[in-house]
Write a protein that holds these residues in place. Structure first.
Motif, PDB file in Angstrom:
ATOM      1  N   ARG A 194       0.824  -1.212   0.000  1.00  0.00           N
ATOM      2  CA  ARG A 194       0.000   0.000   0.000  1.00  0.00           C
ATOM      3  C   ARG A 194       0.858   1.262   0.000  1.00  0.00           C
ATOM      4  O   ARG A 194       0.559   2.254   0.687  1.00  0.00           O
ATOM      5  CB  ARG A 194      -0.963  -0.004   1.189  1.00  0.00           C
ATOM      6  N   ILE A 195       1.920   1.204  -0.791  1.00  0.00           N
ATOM      7  CA  ILE A 195       2.784   2.363  -0.998  1.00  0.00           C
ATOM      8  C   ILE A 195       2.558   2.849  -2.423  1.00  0.00           C
ATOM      9  O   ILE A 195       2.701   2.079  -3.379  1.00  0.00           O
ATOM     10  CB  ILE A 195       4.267   2.004  -0.794  1.00  0.00           C
ATOM     11  N   ARG A 196       2.197   4.106  -2.565  1.00  0.00           N
ATOM     12  CA  ARG A 196       1.940   4.634  -3.909  1.00  0.00           C
ATOM     13  C   ARG A 196       3.241   4.719  -4.687  1.00  0.00           C
ATOM     14  O   ARG A 196       4.280   5.124  -4.157  1.00  0.00           O
ATOM     15  CB  ARG A 196       1.297   6.019  -3.825  1.00  0.00           C
ATOM     16  N   SER A 197       3.184   4.354  -5.956  1.00  0.00           N
ATOM     17  CA  SER A 197       4.368   4.413  -6.811  1.00  0.00           C
ATOM     18  C   SER A 197       4.050   5.177  -8.088  1.00  0.00           C
ATOM     19  O   SER A 197       2.905   5.202  -8.546  1.00  0.00           O
ATOM     20  CB  SER A 197       4.867   3.003  -7.151  1.00  0.00           C
ATOM     21  N   VAL A 198       5.069   5.778  -8.657  1.00  0.00           N
ATOM     22  CA  VAL A 198       4.951   6.511  -9.923  1.00  0.00           C
ATOM     23  C   VAL A 198       6.030   5.980 -10.857  1.00  0.00           C
ATOM     24  O   VAL A 198       7.215   5.965 -10.489  1.00  0.00           O
ATOM     25  CB  VAL A 198       5.139   8.025  -9.711  1.00  0.00           C
ATOM     26  N   PRO A 199       5.659   5.524 -12.063  1.00  0.00           N
ATOM     27  CA  PRO A 199       6.658   4.973 -12.996  1.00  0.00           C
ATOM     28  C   PRO A 199       7.443   6.073 -13.696  1.00  0.00           C
ATOM     29  O   PRO A 199       7.349   6.255 -14.921  1.00  0.00           O
ATOM     30  CB  PRO A 199       5.793   4.177 -13.972  1.00  0.00           C
ATOM     31  N   THR A 200       8.239   6.797 -12.937  1.00  0.00           N
ATOM     32  CA  THR A 200       8.921   7.979 -13.470  1.00  0.00           C
ATOM     33  C   THR A 200       9.916   7.671 -14.574  1.00  0.00           C
ATOM     34  O   THR A 200      10.151   8.486 -15.456  1.00  0.00           O
ATOM     35  CB  THR A 200       9.642   8.719 -12.333  1.00  0.00           C
ATOM     36  N   GLY A 201      10.542   6.519 -14.522  1.00  0.00           N
ATOM     37  CA  GLY A 201      11.510   6.149 -15.563  1.00  0.00           C
ATOM     38  C   GLY A 201      11.544   4.642 -15.708  1.00  0.00           C
ATOM     39  O   GLY A 201      12.619   4.035 -15.729  1.00  0.00           O
ATOM     40  N   ILE A 202      10.364   4.062 -15.815  1.00  0.00           N
ATOM     41  CA  ILE A 202      10.273   2.603 -15.727  1.00  0.00           C
ATOM     42  C   ILE A 202      11.015   1.909 -16.858  1.00  0.00           C
ATOM     43  O   ILE A 202      11.531   0.806 -16.689  1.00  0.00           O
ATOM     44  CB  ILE A 202       8.786   2.166 -15.676  1.00  0.00           C
ATOM     45  N   ALA A 203      11.118   2.540 -18.037  1.00  0.00           N
ATOM     46  CA  ALA A 203      11.861   1.928 -19.145  1.00  0.00           C
ATOM     47  C   ALA A 203      13.339   1.773 -18.791  1.00  0.00           C
ATOM     48  O   ALA A 203      14.020   0.884 -19.308  1.00  0.00           O
ATOM     49  CB  ALA A 203      11.704   2.767 -20.411  1.00  0.00           C
ATOM     50  N   HIS A 204      13.822   2.652 -17.918  1.00  0.00           N
ATOM     51  CA  HIS A 204      15.210   2.570 -17.462  1.00  0.00           C
ATOM     52  C   HIS A 204      15.303   1.986 -16.055  1.00  0.00           C
ATOM     53  O   HIS A 204      16.352   2.043 -15.412  1.00  0.00           O
ATOM     54  CB  HIS A 204      15.862   3.946 -17.505  1.00  0.00           C
ATOM     55  N   GLY A 205      14.182   1.441 -15.569  1.00  0.00           N
ATOM     56  CA  GLY A 205      14.214   0.715 -14.306  1.00  0.00           C
ATOM     57  C   GLY A 205      13.889   1.514 -13.075  1.00  0.00           C
ATOM     58  O   GLY A 205      14.023   1.002 -11.965  1.00  0.00           O
ATOM     59  N   THR A 206      13.435   2.777 -13.221  1.00  0.00           N
ATOM     60  CA  THR A 206      13.210   3.624 -12.049  1.00  0.00           C
ATOM     61  C   THR A 206      11.731   3.776 -11.738  1.00  0.00           C
ATOM     62  O   THR A 206      10.931   4.137 -12.602  1.00  0.00           O
ATOM     63  CB  THR A 206      13.835   5.015 -12.267  1.00  0.00           C
ATOM     64  N   VAL A 207      11.409   3.495 -10.485  1.00  0.00           N
ATOM     65  CA  VAL A 207      10.068   3.684  -9.956  1.00  0.00           C
ATOM     66  C   VAL A 207      10.193   4.589  -8.733  1.00  0.00           C
ATOM     67  O   VAL A 207      11.087   4.387  -7.902  1.00  0.00           O
ATOM     68  CB  VAL A 207       9.429   2.339  -9.538  1.00  0.00           C
ATOM     69  N   THR A 208       9.346   5.596  -8.652  1.00  0.00           N
ATOM     70  CA  THR A 208       9.388   6.488  -7.491  1.00  0.00           C
ATOM     71  C   THR A 208       8.352   6.054  -6.469  1.00  0.00           C
ATOM     72  O   THR A 208       7.155   5.983  -6.776  1.00  0.00           O
ATOM     73  CB  THR A 208       9.123   7.945  -7.904  1.00  0.00           C
ATOM     74  N   ALA A 209       8.832   5.747  -5.269  1.00  0.00           N
ATOM     75  CA  ALA A 209       7.942   5.417  -4.158  1.00  0.00           C
ATOM     76  C   ALA A 209       7.580   6.711  -3.446  1.00  0.00           C
ATOM     77  O   ALA A 209       8.470   7.471  -3.029  1.00  0.00           O
ATOM     78  CB  ALA A 209       8.629   4.454  -3.196  1.00  0.00           C
ATOM     79  N   VAL A 210       6.300   6.986  -3.343  1.00  0.00           N
ATOM     80  CA  VAL A 210       5.836   8.225  -2.721  1.00  0.00           C
ATOM     81  C   VAL A 210       5.554   7.958  -1.246  1.00  0.00           C
ATOM     82  O   VAL A 210       4.539   7.359  -0.886  1.00  0.00           O
ATOM     83  CB  VAL A 210       4.581   8.760  -3.430  1.00  0.00           C
TER      84      VAL A 210
END
Length: 403
Positions: A66-82
Motif C-alpha cells: 500500500r505504498i503509492r508508486s509513480v513509474p517515473t523512468g520505468i523503461a530505465h528501471g526507475t520507480v518512485t515510491a511516494v
C-alpha cells in the motif's frame, strides 16, 4: 573514514521502513549520493535505492504494501515510491546495452558490480545495506573519497562517450568534493570537450548552474577555461577573475552564492541576452542575467531595491562592488498613499494625479521611506503646489482668451 553507515540514520523517515520491508532484506541497498554524503558527514537530501527486482515487480511489491508508486523512468528501471516523508527513487540494477552520448539503452541485471560499473564516478558507486550499514565499494570509491578525488570508473574516454554530460559533471563534482584533480579524467574531458555540442542546452545549463554554486566553483571554472572545456558551447566565457571577485564579496557580505548572479559575473554584459536564450533559461532568469550588470544606480541600496526588487538590487550591488548592507533581510515597503487620497485633497482625476503621486514617491524614497504622517504632509504640499500651478495655468488661459 568509517566504512559503515549507521543503519538507523535514515529510518526516521516516515514510510521508509515499510518500503525496505516491501523490497526485502538483502535485495535493496542505498546507493550513490546518500552513501557518499553520509560518509562525508554531509546532510543528504535525496535518498536513492537500488534493487535486484525488475521494475514491474517493484511496482507490485509497493502495491501490496500500500505504498503509492509513480513509474517515473520505468523503461530505465526507475520507480518512485511516494512516502509521507518524500519521494524515494527505486531503480533496478542494470547495465548499458548501447549508448550514443546522450541516451542509453539498458538491460536489467541482478549483479551489483555490473550496476556499479555503469555509473560515472567511483564516489557515486557506493552502496550500503539498510539493515547493517555495510558499505559496498567495487571500484575504489572509498579511497577516492578519502583523497577528495573525483575519478571516472574505468576508462574516462569510454565513460564520456556513453554520456557527454559527464564532462561537466566531472568539474561539478570536483568543485563540490575535490581537492586532488584526477589527471586522466581532466585530460579526457579536455580531449572530448567538443562533445558538449551534442547535448541539449538545457542539460548544459542545469549542470553549469549547479557547478557555479559549489564550494570550489571559482577554481573549477578557471581550470575549465584554461583547458577550453566550455569553448565549443560558451565561447564568451574567457576569464574567471570577475567570478572570483564576486565570490569574495558574497562571502564577506554573508550572502548565499546564486547561480544566475555568478553566471552574470562570467559572461560579457553585451552577450547576456544571447547566452540566456542559448541556455534556454526561464524568462525571469534571462531578465535577471541581463539586468545584473546595470550598475548600482545613484539613489542608494534601499531605493534601488524598492524600484527593481531585492534580488536584482543585490545582484547589481555585488557585481558593482557596492555594499549591500542589510538589504537581503529588508522588505521594500508599499507606498502608503494612493491616487484616491490626492483626489480627496482636491485634484481632478487624470494624468495630474499620477504625476503628483510620482513626485511624492520620489521624495518619500529619497527620505528613506518615512511613515504615513510624513507622507500625508508630502501629499498636502504636492497637492497644494499642483492646485496653484493649475490655477495659474487657468488664469493665464482666461487672460489669453480675453485678449
Amino acid at each position: 573514514m568509517d566504512l559503515t553507515l549507521d543503519p538507523a540514520a535514515f529510518r526516521d523517515r516516515t514510510g521508509l521502513p515499510a518500503l525496505l520491508d516491501a523490497l526485502g532484506a538483502g535485495e535493496a541497498r542505498y546507493v550513490g549520493g546518500i552513501v557518499r554524503d553520509t560518509l562525508l558527514g554531509i546532510a543528504a537530501a535525496d535518498l536513492d535505492i537500488a534493487t535486484v527486482h525488475p521494475p514491474e515487480e517493484v511496482v507490485a511489491r509497493l502495491q501490496d504494501a500500500r505504498i503509492r508508486s509513480v513509474p517515473t523512468g520505468i523503461a530505465h528501471g526507475t520507480v518512485t515510491a511516494v512516502l509521507p516523508s518524500g519521494p524515494v527513487e527505486v531503480t533496478t540494477l542494470r547495465h548499458d546495452v548501447s549508448t550514443d552520448g546522450r541516451h542509453a539503452v539498458v538491460a536489467f541485471t541482478d549483479d551489483w558490480r555490473e550496476d556499479a560499473a555503469r555509473r560515472d564516478f567511483t564516489i557515486n558507486a557506493l552502496y550500503a545495506d539498510p539493515a547493517t550499514g555495510e558499505v559496498f565499494d567495487y571500484f575504489g570509491g572509498l579511497d577516492d573519497l578519502a583523497a577528495r578525488r573525483v575519478r571516472f570508473i574505468g576508462d574516462p574516454l569510454a565513460r564520456i562517450a556513453e554520456d557527454h554530460l559527464r564532462i561537466l559533471r566531472f568539474f561539478r563534482f570536483h568543485a563540490r568534493f575535490g581537492e586532488t584533480i584526477d589527471a586522466d579524467g581532466l585530460a579526457a574531458c579536455a580531449a572530448r570537450a567538443n562533445d558538449l555540442m551534442a547535448l541539449s542546452r538545457e542539460r548544459i545549463a542545469s549542470e553549469l548552474l549547479k557547478l557555479l554554486v559549489a564550494p570550489g566553483a571559482v577554481a573549477a571554472v578557471a581550470l575549465m577555461i584554461n583547458r577550453a572545456i566550455l569553448r565549443a558551447v560558451l565561447p564568451e566565457i574567457t576569464d574567471a577573475a570577475a567570478l572570483a571577485t564576486l565570490a569574495e564579496r558574497e562571502a564577506a557580505a554573508g550572502i548565499v552564492p546564486d547561480p544566475i548572479r555568478r553566471l552574470a559575473a562570467l559572461v560579457p554584459a553585451d552577450a547576456a541576452e544571447a547566452i540566456g536564450s542559448r541556455l534556454k533559461l526561464s524568462i525571469a532568469d534571462r531578465r535577471r542575467l541581463i539586468a545584473a550588470t546595470a550598475g548600482p544606480g545613484d539613489e542608494g541600496p534601499r531605493a534601488l531595491a524598492y524600484r527593481v526588487g531585492v534580488t536584482h538590487a543585490v545582484d547589481r550591488l555585488l557585481l558593482a562592488g557596492e555594499p549591500v548592507d542589510d538589504l537581503p533581510d529588508w522588505s521594500p515597503p508599499a507606498m502608503p498613499i494612493g491616487g484616491g487620497a490626492l483626489v480627496a485633497r482636491g485634484l481632478r482625476k487624470g494624468p495630474e494625479v499620477a504625476a503628483t503621486l510620482r513626485k511624492i514617491e520620489t521624495v518619500w524614497v529619497a527620505e528613506g521611506f518615512p511613515d504615513r504622517t510624513r507622507v500625508d504632509q508630502l501629499a498636502d504640499e504636492a497637492v497644494a503646489a499642483a492646485l496653484r500651478a493649475s490655477s495659474i495655468d487657468n488664469a493665464s488661459a482666461d487672460s489669453s482668451g480675453l485678449a
